[in-house]
Design an enzyme around this catalytic site. Structure first.
Site, PDB file in Angstrom:
ATOM      1  N   CYS A   1       0.812  -1.228   0.000  1.00  0.00           N
ATOM      2  CA  CYS A   1       0.000   0.000   0.000  1.00  0.00           C
ATOM      3  C   CYS A   1       0.843   1.275   0.000  1.00  0.00           C
ATOM      4  O   CYS A   1       0.354   2.340  -0.365  1.00  0.00           O
ATOM      5  CB  CYS A   1      -0.939   0.022   1.195  1.00  0.00           C
ATOM      6  SG  CYS A   1      -2.034  -1.388   1.251  1.00  0.00           S
TER       7      CYS A   1
ATOM      8  N   HIS B   1      -3.482   7.156   2.963  1.00  0.00           N
ATOM      9  CA  HIS B   1      -3.897   5.864   2.424  1.00  0.00           C
ATOM     10  C   HIS B   1      -5.275   5.529   2.979  1.00  0.00           C
ATOM     11  O   HIS B   1      -5.544   5.739   4.157  1.00  0.00           O
ATOM     12  CB  HIS B   1      -2.869   4.796   2.815  1.00  0.00           C
ATOM     13  CG  HIS B   1      -3.312   3.416   2.485  1.00  0.00           C
ATOM     14  ND1 HIS B   1      -3.789   3.082   1.235  1.00  0.00           N
ATOM     15  CD2 HIS B   1      -3.374   2.277   3.233  1.00  0.00           C
ATOM     16  CE1 HIS B   1      -4.113   1.794   1.234  1.00  0.00           C
ATOM     17  NE2 HIS B   1      -3.875   1.289   2.429  1.00  0.00           N
TER      18      HIS B   1
ATOM     19  N   ASN C   1     -10.200  -0.357   0.256  1.00  0.00           N
ATOM     20  CA  ASN C   1      -8.746  -0.220   0.239  1.00  0.00           C
ATOM     21  C   ASN C   1      -8.219  -0.671  -1.125  1.00  0.00           C
ATOM     22  O   ASN C   1      -8.258  -1.859  -1.443  1.00  0.00           O
ATOM     23  CB  ASN C   1      -8.173  -1.082   1.372  1.00  0.00           C
ATOM     24  CG  ASN C   1      -6.659  -1.002   1.477  1.00  0.00           C
ATOM     25  OD1 ASN C   1      -5.980  -0.505   0.582  1.00  0.00           O
ATOM     26  ND2 ASN C   1      -6.126  -1.515   2.567  1.00  0.00           N
TER      27      ASN C   1
HETATM   28  O1  UT7 Z   1      -3.766  -1.319   3.722  1.00  0.00           O
HETATM   29  C1  UT7 Z   1      -2.888  -1.959   4.583  1.00  0.00           C
HETATM   30  C2  UT7 Z   1      -3.222  -1.700   5.962  1.00  0.00           C
HETATM   31  N1  UT7 Z   1      -4.431  -2.378   6.358  1.00  0.00           N
HETATM   32  C3  UT7 Z   1      -5.031  -1.919   7.416  1.00  0.00           C
HETATM   33  O2  UT7 Z   1      -4.605  -0.914   7.911  1.00  0.00           O
HETATM   34  C4  UT7 Z   1      -6.184  -2.666   8.026  1.00  0.00           C
HETATM   35  C5  UT7 Z   1      -6.035  -2.626   9.521  1.00  0.00           C
HETATM   36  N2  UT7 Z   1      -7.047  -3.323  10.266  1.00  0.00           N
HETATM   37  C6  UT7 Z   1      -8.356  -2.930  10.315  1.00  0.00           C
HETATM   38  O3  UT7 Z   1      -8.747  -2.038   9.624  1.00  0.00           O
HETATM   39  C7  UT7 Z   1      -9.264  -3.610  11.294  1.00  0.00           C
HETATM   40  O4  UT7 Z   1      -8.508  -4.377  12.203  1.00  0.00           O
HETATM   41  C8  UT7 Z   1     -10.315  -4.528  10.616  1.00  0.00           C
HETATM   42  C9  UT7 Z   1     -11.355  -3.672   9.916  1.00  0.00           C
HETATM   43  C10 UT7 Z   1      -9.662  -5.477   9.655  1.00  0.00           C
HETATM   44  C11 UT7 Z   1     -11.058  -5.358  11.686  1.00  0.00           C
HETATM   45  O5  UT7 Z   1     -11.645  -4.504  12.646  1.00  0.00           O
HETATM   46  P1  UT7 Z   1     -11.453  -4.801  14.200  1.00  0.00           P
HETATM   47  O6  UT7 Z   1     -12.260  -3.812  14.912  1.00  0.00           O
HETATM   48  O7  UT7 Z   1      -9.985  -4.829  14.463  1.00  0.00           O
HETATM   49  O8  UT7 Z   1     -12.114  -6.231  14.361  1.00  0.00           O
HETATM   50  P2  UT7 Z   1     -11.439  -7.606  14.769  1.00  0.00           P
HETATM   51  O9  UT7 Z   1     -10.525  -8.107  13.719  1.00  0.00           O
HETATM   52  O10 UT7 Z   1     -10.905  -7.492  16.150  1.00  0.00           O
HETATM   53  O11 UT7 Z   1     -12.717  -8.531  14.796  1.00  0.00           O
HETATM   54  C12 UT7 Z   1     -13.798  -8.308  15.699  1.00  0.00           C
HETATM   55  C13 UT7 Z   1     -14.860  -9.366  15.454  1.00  0.00           C
HETATM   56  C14 UT7 Z   1     -14.280 -10.772  15.424  1.00  0.00           C
HETATM   57  O12 UT7 Z   1     -15.212 -11.613  16.067  1.00  0.00           O
HETATM   58  P3  UT7 Z   1     -14.977 -12.071  17.587  1.00  0.00           P
HETATM   59  O13 UT7 Z   1     -13.668 -12.816  17.571  1.00  0.00           O
HETATM   60  O14 UT7 Z   1     -14.918 -10.819  18.395  1.00  0.00           O
HETATM   61  O15 UT7 Z   1     -16.158 -12.931  17.856  1.00  0.00           O
HETATM   62  C15 UT7 Z   1     -14.244 -11.124  13.955  1.00  0.00           C
HETATM   63  O16 UT7 Z   1     -14.363 -12.497  13.728  1.00  0.00           O
HETATM   64  O17 UT7 Z   1     -15.469  -9.165  14.171  1.00  0.00           O
HETATM   65  C16 UT7 Z   1     -15.459 -10.395  13.436  1.00  0.00           C
HETATM   66  N3  UT7 Z   1     -15.365 -10.074  12.011  1.00  0.00           N
HETATM   67  C17 UT7 Z   1     -16.447  -9.801  11.255  1.00  0.00           C
HETATM   68  N4  UT7 Z   1     -17.758  -9.759  11.545  1.00  0.00           N
HETATM   69  C18 UT7 Z   1     -18.603  -9.427  10.560  1.00  0.00           C
HETATM   70  C19 UT7 Z   1     -14.264  -9.969  11.240  1.00  0.00           C
HETATM   71  N5  UT7 Z   1     -14.610  -9.630   9.984  1.00  0.00           N
HETATM   72  C20 UT7 Z   1     -15.962  -9.515   9.966  1.00  0.00           C
HETATM   73  C21 UT7 Z   1     -16.898  -9.183   8.967  1.00  0.00           C
HETATM   74  N6  UT7 Z   1     -18.197  -9.146   9.307  1.00  0.00           N
HETATM   75  N7  UT7 Z   1     -16.538  -8.883   7.711  1.00  0.00           N
END
Ligand code: UT7
Length: 331
Positions: free
Chosen positions: A116, A258, A288
């Site tokens: 990225c 970004h 993204n």
């Molecule tokens: O471009 C390169 C750089 N990339 C980034 O900067 C991305 C960085 N990361 C993020 O933007 C965030 O971490 C995400 C958007 C990917 C995830 O958000 P989060 O608030 O960190 O959520 P998480 O990964 O901690 O997941 C929370 C919950 C999990 O369930 P449990 O374990 O709490 O029961 C996931 O399984 O959300 C669940 N989950 C979803 N639920 C519904 C993960 N993806 C989804 C989804 N829909 N698509």
């Protein structure tokens, strides 16, 4: 502050017409929701390329607009630097396909791989080639067909990405000009590579039935860890680019970060002391698009008049590697 060696003479973007909304994931049988995606990322929709739309074809669309706005003919381009994580094939580069497609008969052409952050890296490399007198005019493109490398069965990644390309024509400045790249900064930390990667499909673990079966050639990301590093690294990158240009957050007219997650963007802006009213956000419409995200956003910001002659912009990126980088550009 150094004399700006290079300036942006024109911009363009190449965006697939097909749109996929958050609601469309239901049809793939994924357990996700519009509400979850918007709340955690700010993404509402993304553009997805058809089979006929390639990393090269999106790049060519973006490049042609940038060239026309800069008044540059294909034969005047000395170098094509194409930043991509989704090359159309492994050998040779997608940049040479773009060179052939545009008829840029005297251009050197190569791909640059920094995920990225790739377009910021590519701009910095192009500026360096101008500084050393090797080139006068560069086409610097970020083009990504992320839909070809995400795992459409993995809700934690596939909802995040989109396809598209952004391009600029970068030209060597005449002496005493005050417009152009005022500062640039790049960093990496490969000890964290496995937080955001494609484990297989390269020379170390070539494609095989086992690779296909365990889906390890697709993008995998540890979301929370990536998020934490993104905020920290983009904050550092803001500081370094501002220091390099001898400016403060108050001096910046527009921050173009970004576009991965609106929460990362908000945290970065807050750290840099730049109000959200001065931040360009289009992650809601594109998701993204990896290294294409900043040049797409820049092109839109110019088209809408938010960036014009005299504007001072801070561009900041973060991505797999991890890699991060930034630049201050005066228009
Ligand atoms: O471009 C390169 C750089 N990339 C980034 O900067 C991305 C960085 N990361 C993020 O933007 C965030 O971490 C995400 C958007 C990917 C995830 O958000 P989060 O608030 O960190 O959520 P998480 O990964 O901690 O997941 C929370 C919950 C999990 O369930 P449990 O374990 O709490 O029961 C996931 O399984 O959300 C669940 N989950 C979803 N639920 C519904 C993960 N993806 C989804 C989804 N829909 N698509």
């Amino acid at each position: 502050m150094k004399r700006p060696v290079a300036f942006i003479a024109g911009t363009g973007r190449g965006i697939p017409a097909r749109i996929m909304t958050n609601h469309d994931f239901a049809a793939l049988g994924l357990e996700t929701s519009h509400e979850w995606i918007v709340e955690r990322t700010g993404i509402v929709q993304r553009h997805i390329a058809t089979d006929a739309e390639t990393t090269c074809s999106m790049a060519a669309t973006a490049a042609r607009t940038a060239m026309s706005r800069a008044g540059v003919q294909p034969g005047e381009i000395d170098a094509i630097i194409l930043s991509t994580a989704t090359a159309d094939r492994l050998l040779p580069s997608t940049a040479v396909d773009l060179q052939a497609e545009l008829g840029a008969t005297r251009a050197a052409a190569f791909d640059l791989s920094a995920a990225c952050s790739g377009w910021i890296y590519a701009m910095t490399v192009a500026e360096g080639l101008m500084q050393s007198g090797v080139i006068e005019t560069a086409l610097v493109v970020g083009s990504e067909k992320m839909s070809s490398i995400v795992d459409w069965q993995d809700r934690s990644t596939c909802v995040l990405f989109g396809d598209g390309a952004g391009a600029v024509i970068l030209k060597r400045n005449e002496a005493h000009s005050t417009r152009g790249i005022l500062s640039a900064f790049m960093r990496s930390d490969g000890t964290l590579a496995e937080l955001l990667w494609r484990p297989s499909g390269g020379a170390k673990a070539p494609f095989s039935q086992a690779v296909l079966d365990d889906r390890s050639s697709y993008v995998r990301m540890a979301g929370r860890g990536t998020f934490r590093h993104a905020v920290r690294s983009m904050s550092e990158a803001c500081d370094r680019a501002l220091d390099g240009a001898r400016l403060r957050g108050d001096d910046i007219d527009i921050l173009i970060p970004h576009q991965a997650n609106v929460r990362i963007i908000e945290a970065t802006a807050k750290y840099a002391n730049i109000p959200m009213s001065k931040v360009y956000v289009n992650v809601d419409r594109y998701g993204n698009t990896s290294s294409a995200s900043i040049p797409i956003a820049l092109d839109e910001a110019i088209e809408s008049g938010r960036v014009k002659g005299g504007t001072t912009a801070l561009l900041v990126a973060f991505g797999a590697g991890f890699t991060w980088g930034s630049m201050v550009v005066r228009f």
